[in-house]
Motif scaffolding. Structure first.
Motif, short mmCIF file in Angstrom:
data_model
loop_
_atom_site.label_atom_id
_atom_site.label_comp_id
_atom_site.label_asym_id
_atom_site.label_seq_id
_atom_site.Cartn_x
_atom_site.Cartn_y
_atom_site.Cartn_z
N ASP A 172 19.94 -49.39 -27.82
CA ASP A 172 19.61 -48.95 -26.46
C ASP A 172 20.82 -49.16 -25.56
O ASP A 172 21.59 -50.09 -25.74
CB ASP A 172 18.43 -49.74 -25.91
N TYR A 232 22.00 -48.51 -21.18
CA TYR A 232 21.40 -48.55 -19.86
C TYR A 232 21.89 -47.39 -19.00
O TYR A 232 23.05 -46.99 -19.08
CB TYR A 232 21.75 -49.86 -19.13
N ARG A 264 21.79 -46.35 -14.83
CA ARG A 264 21.45 -46.80 -13.47
C ARG A 264 21.54 -45.59 -12.57
O ARG A 264 22.51 -44.85 -12.62
CB ARG A 264 22.43 -47.88 -12.99
N SER A 324 10.54 -47.24 -18.56
CA SER A 324 11.61 -46.86 -19.50
C SER A 324 11.11 -45.84 -20.51
O SER A 324 11.78 -44.84 -20.78
CB SER A 324 12.15 -48.09 -20.24
#
Length: 79
Positions: A13, A15, A17, A40
């Motif tokens: 995984d 991220y 933003r 998510s």
């Protein structure tokens, strides 16, 4: 190492933003809570759905053509 373990290592995984208006975030958070799903997982599914319905190769070719046309237009105005 088993084949599935290798795949899991490759598909770690990451991220993202991004900004949302606070009211929109709160509505989305409430929606996910009421549906019993994580934010998510919901965003991941939405992204997969968008990409499933797109021909990325075609989009790339269209983008390259647009950039070439823009470049040609700039060159003509510079002359």
């Amino acid at each position: 190492m088993a084949h599935t373990q290798k795949l899991e290592m490759l598909e770690r995984d990451d991220y993202l933003r991004f900004r949302l208006p606070e009211a929109l975030k709160e509505r989305f958070k409430l929606y996910c809570y009421l549906k019993g799903i994580t934010m998510s997982d919901t965003v991941r599914e939405m992204i997969e759905e968008v990409l499933k319905n797109e021909d990325l190769e075609k989009l790339l070719q269209e983008k390259l053509l647009q950039e070439k046309q823009r470049e040609n237009s700039r060159d003509e105005t510079d002359d």
